[in-house]
Design a protein around this motif. Structure first.
Motif, mmCIF file in Angstrom:
data_model
loop_
_atom_site.group_PDB
_atom_site.id
_atom_site.type_symbol
_atom_site.label_atom_id
_atom_site.label_comp_id
_atom_site.label_asym_id
_atom_site.label_seq_id
_atom_site.Cartn_x
_atom_site.Cartn_y
_atom_site.Cartn_z
ATOM 1 N N UNK A 161 -22.379 10.208 -90.974
ATOM 2 C CA UNK A 161 -22.640 9.538 -89.696
ATOM 3 C C UNK A 161 -21.617 9.848 -88.621
ATOM 4 N N UNK A 162 -20.384 10.156 -89.016
ATOM 5 C CA UNK A 162 -19.309 10.240 -88.025
ATOM 6 C C UNK A 162 -18.580 11.568 -87.978
ATOM 7 N N UNK A 163 -18.681 12.367 -89.027
ATOM 8 C CA UNK A 163 -17.887 13.588 -89.087
ATOM 9 C C UNK A 163 -16.481 13.366 -89.593
ATOM 10 N N UNK A 164 -16.158 12.154 -90.006
ATOM 11 C CA UNK A 164 -14.819 11.872 -90.540
ATOM 12 C C UNK A 164 -14.686 12.430 -91.953
ATOM 13 N N UNK A 165 -13.452 12.800 -92.303
ATOM 14 C CA UNK A 165 -13.152 13.288 -93.648
ATOM 15 C C UNK A 165 -12.003 12.431 -94.173
ATOM 16 N N UNK B 178 -13.785 16.566 -87.850
ATOM 17 C CA UNK B 178 -13.386 17.670 -88.722
ATOM 18 C C UNK B 178 -14.430 18.098 -89.753
ATOM 19 N N UNK B 179 -15.510 17.317 -89.929
ATOM 20 C CA UNK B 179 -16.501 17.681 -90.939
ATOM 21 C C UNK B 179 -17.214 18.983 -90.608
ATOM 22 N N UNK B 180 -17.476 19.225 -89.335
ATOM 23 C CA UNK B 180 -18.208 20.442 -88.951
ATOM 24 C C UNK B 180 -17.516 21.694 -89.474
ATOM 25 N N UNK B 181 -16.196 21.706 -89.431
ATOM 26 C CA UNK B 181 -15.472 22.876 -89.905
ATOM 27 C C UNK B 181 -15.693 23.087 -91.402
ATOM 28 N N UNK B 182 -15.797 22.001 -92.155
ATOM 29 C CA UNK B 182 -16.019 22.117 -93.587
ATOM 30 C C UNK B 182 -17.449 22.546 -93.906
ATOM 31 N N UNK B 183 -18.395 22.223 -93.019
ATOM 32 C CA UNK B 183 -19.795 22.584 -93.245
ATOM 33 C C UNK B 183 -20.050 24.060 -92.985
ATOM 34 N N UNK B 184 -19.259 24.682 -92.113
ATOM 35 C CA UNK B 184 -19.434 26.090 -91.727
ATOM 36 C C UNK B 184 -20.836 26.298 -91.161
#
Length: 496
Positions: A170-174, A198-204
Motif C-alpha cells: 500500500x505504501x512502498x515502505x520497506x 524504496x519498494x519500487x527499487x526492489x521491484x525493478x
C-alpha cells in the motif's frame, strides 16, 4: 496512465471477479502469466533449473501452479516450503504431478537429492519469490531472510510474485529485510508500493498481467503515474493568436548576493517552460541578464516588477529580511505561487493555508521533514504518507522530490484528495546542486501557462526527469536545463 490500487481495493475486485468464474480460474490466469514471464526471462524452459520460494496462501499458490507449468515444459523445479502445513494444496499437488520436488527448510536436503537448499539456489537459473503476498506487513521472518540472503549471495535472477516479499504493497515502505527482485510480475493492477520508493527499487522491472480485474476496480485509483501521452496533453501549445502575455508570464524570485547561480538556474528552467515571458526579481539581475538577455529584470520588490500569471519563489534567497518580505508579498497575492528551497523556511504556513489562489510546495525529504516536524528518515521511509499529510496540513499541492517524485493535492471535496501522482522518469544524476532550481522555474512557468498546481507539478517532474536522462553523464544543473528542450520534444512526439 498507470494506476495503482491498494490491497483492500484489489481484494474486493478479486472477490467480485471470482464470484463469476469457476473455482481456481483466477489463480490459473495469474499462474499462466507468471510462467510466461519466467520463460521470457530464462530465454528457454527445457533443461533450466527453477527454485520456488513458497509461503502460505495464494501468493505461494501462484508460484506453485506456475512452477508446475514450467516443469511440464521440461524445467527442473523445486519448491522450498516455508510453511509446509499451510502450502496451497492444489498448487502443491499440481507441482508434484508435473515432476516438481519440494523441501521444507533452508538447511534441509531436497527430497530425492543429497543437496542442501543453499546449494540448489546457487545452481539455479531462476528463483521465484512467492514468500509473502500483498497483505504482508513488516519485514521478512528469519527463515525467509536466510533464503533471501542465499539468493542475493548467489546472484541468481529473481522473479517476484505480485511484489517483492517484505515490502508494503500500500505504501512502498520497506520496514525490514526484503527480497530484491530482478523483475516483478503483478496481477490485475499495479499496487502503490510497486511505483513508490524504496519498494519500487526492489521491484525493478514490473510486468502487469491482466487477469480481468478492470471492470471491478473503482474509477479513482490510490496513485497514478503519467506516461508520455498524458503529459503531452498537459503541456501548453501556443495558438495562432497567442502573444507572450497570453502564453503566460512567470515571475521568479530567487538568488542572492551569496547564491546568484540559483537565480540563473531557476530562470533557465522558466524560459523552457512554455510561458511567454519571464520576469526576474532579486539581486542576481546582472548574472541573469548576462546569461539570458530575454529576461525582464527588476530589483524588486515583487509588486513593482509588473504583472505575472504565477510566481516561483525560494531558490537561493538566503536569510535576509528582504527575502522574507518578498516571500510574504508573493503569498499575499492572488496568482498561483510555487515555493521552494529557502522559501519553504521563510514562508508563514498560516499565510499558505489562507490563500485562495493555488499554491505549490516543492520540498525534498529534509525540507518536508522540517515542515512536518519529524526526522528526515521518517519521510524517506514513508514517502506516500508524508506527501499526503503535508498537502492536508498546508492546503497546498505538494511535490515531494526524490528518486520517485510524488505529487499530492489537498482534499477538494467530500470525496477526499485526488490520487497521488508518481513520477519515475528521473535518474540519480539529478541529485546535483541546482537541479531543483531548474525544476522550480519549469514548474512555475507551467503554472503561469495556465496549468493547475497538480498538473504543473506532474508535467514538470516528468519533463525534468527526462532531461536528467538526456543530459550528458555526469550532468550539471545547467546541462539539465539545456536538455529540457529535447525532453519536451520527446514527450510531444506522437510515436513516443
Amino acid at each position: 496512465m498507470r494506476t495503482g490500487y491498494g490491497v483492500e481495493t484489489v481484494r474486493a475486485a478479486e472477490r467480485a471477479l471470482m464470484a463469476r468464474l469457476p473455482e481456481g480460474a483466477l489463480m490459473q490466469r495469474a499462474a499462466a502469466g507468471l510462467a510466461a514471464a519466467c520463460t521470457h526471462l530464462l530465454g528457454r524452459t527445457y533443461g533450466t533449473r527453477v527454485v520456488l520460494l513458497v509461503g502460505s496462501g495464494d501468493n505461494g499458490g501462484d508460484a506453485l501452479y506456475a512452477g508446475a507449468r514450467l516443469a511440464r515444459r521440461g524445467a527442473g523445479v523445486t519448491a522450498v516450503l516455508l510453511a509446509p502445513e499451510r502450502a496451497h494444496p492444489g498448487g502443491l499437488a499440481a507441482l508434484r504431478a508435473a515432476g516438481g520436488r519440494t523441501t521444507t527448510a533452508p538447511g534441509a536436503v531436497v527430497e530425492g537429492a543429497a543437496e542442501p537448499v543453499t546449494g540448489l539456489i546457487a545452481r539455479a537459473d531462476l528463483v521465484v519469490d512467492g514468500i509473502v503476498g500483498i497483505g504482508g506487513k513488516g519485514g521478512l521472518r528469519p527463515a525467509a531472510v536466510e533464503l533471501a540472503d542465499a539468493v542475493h549471495e548467489a546472484g541468481v535472477p529473481v522473479v517476484a510474485v505480485d511484489l517483492p516479499s517484505g515490502v508494503n504493497a500500500d505504501t512502498g515502505e520497506v520496514p525490514g529485510a526484503a527480497v530484491r527482485a530482478t523483475a516483478t510480475v503483478t496481477f490485475g493492477a499495479y499496487k502503490p508500493g510497486l511505483l513508490i520508493d524504496p519498494a519500487r527499487e526492489l521491484a525493478s522491472a514490473v510486468r502487469l498481467v491482466d487477469i480481468g480485474l478492470g471492470p471491478h476496480l473503482p474509477d479513482r485509483p490510490d496513485v497514478e503515474a503519467l506516461q508520455h501521452a498524458d503529459v503531452a496533453r498537459l503541456l501548453p501549445r501556443p495558438q495562432a493568436e497567442s502573444d507572450k502575455y497570453r502564453r503566460g508570464v512567470v515571475g521568479v524570485v530567487a538568488g542572492s548576493a551569496r547564491y546568484p547561480g540559483a537565480a540563473v538556474l531557476a530562470v533557465a528552467g522558466a524560459l523552457r517552460s512554455g510561458a511567454g515571458a519571464v520576469r526576474y526579481v532579486g539581486p542576481g539581475g546582472d548574472a541573469v541578464i548576462a546569461r539570458f538577455p530575454e529576461t525582464l529584470v527588476s530589483e524588486g520588490p515583487p509588486g513593482h516588477a509588473g504583472r505575472v500569471q504565477a510566481w516561483a519563489v525560494g531558490p537561493g534567497l538566503g536569510d535576509e529580511p528582504a527575502a522574507r518580505r518578498a516571500v510574504a508579498e508573493v503569498l499575499a497575492g492572488d496568482v498561483p505561487v510555487l515555493v521552494d528551497a529557502d522559501g519553504l523556511r521563510l514562508m508563514d504556513i498560516d499565510a499558505v493555508r489562507a490563500r485562495r489562489a493555488p499554491t505549490l510546495l516543492t520540498p525534498h525529504a529534509g525540507e518536508a521533514a522540517a515542515l512536518l516536524g519529524v526526522a528526515r528518515e521518517e519521510v524517506e521511509a514513508g514517502r506516500l504518507a508524508a506527501v499526503r499529510e503535508l498537502a492536508e496540513r498546508t492546503g497546498a499541492t505538494v511535490l515531494l522530490k526524490g528518486s520517485t517524485t510524488l505529487v499530492a493535492a489537498p482534499p477538494a471535496d467530500s470525496d477526499g484528495a485526488p490520487p497521488v501522482r508518481v513520477n519515475a522518469t528521473g535518474t540519480g544524476w539529478l541529485a546535483t546542486a541546482g537541479s531543483g532550481d531548474v525544476l522550480t522555474g519549469l514548474a512555475g512557468g507551467l503554472l503561469a501557462a495556465g496549468l493547475s498546481a497538480r498538473d504543473a507539478a506532474s508535467a514538470a517532474a516528468h519533463v525534468h526527469g527526462l532531461a536528467g536522462r538526456f543530459a550528458a553523464d555526469p550532468p550539471t544543473a545547467m546541462d539539465v536545463a539545456a536538455a529540457l528542450t529535447a525532453a519536451w520534444q520527446d514527450v510531444m512526439t506522437p510515436d513516443r
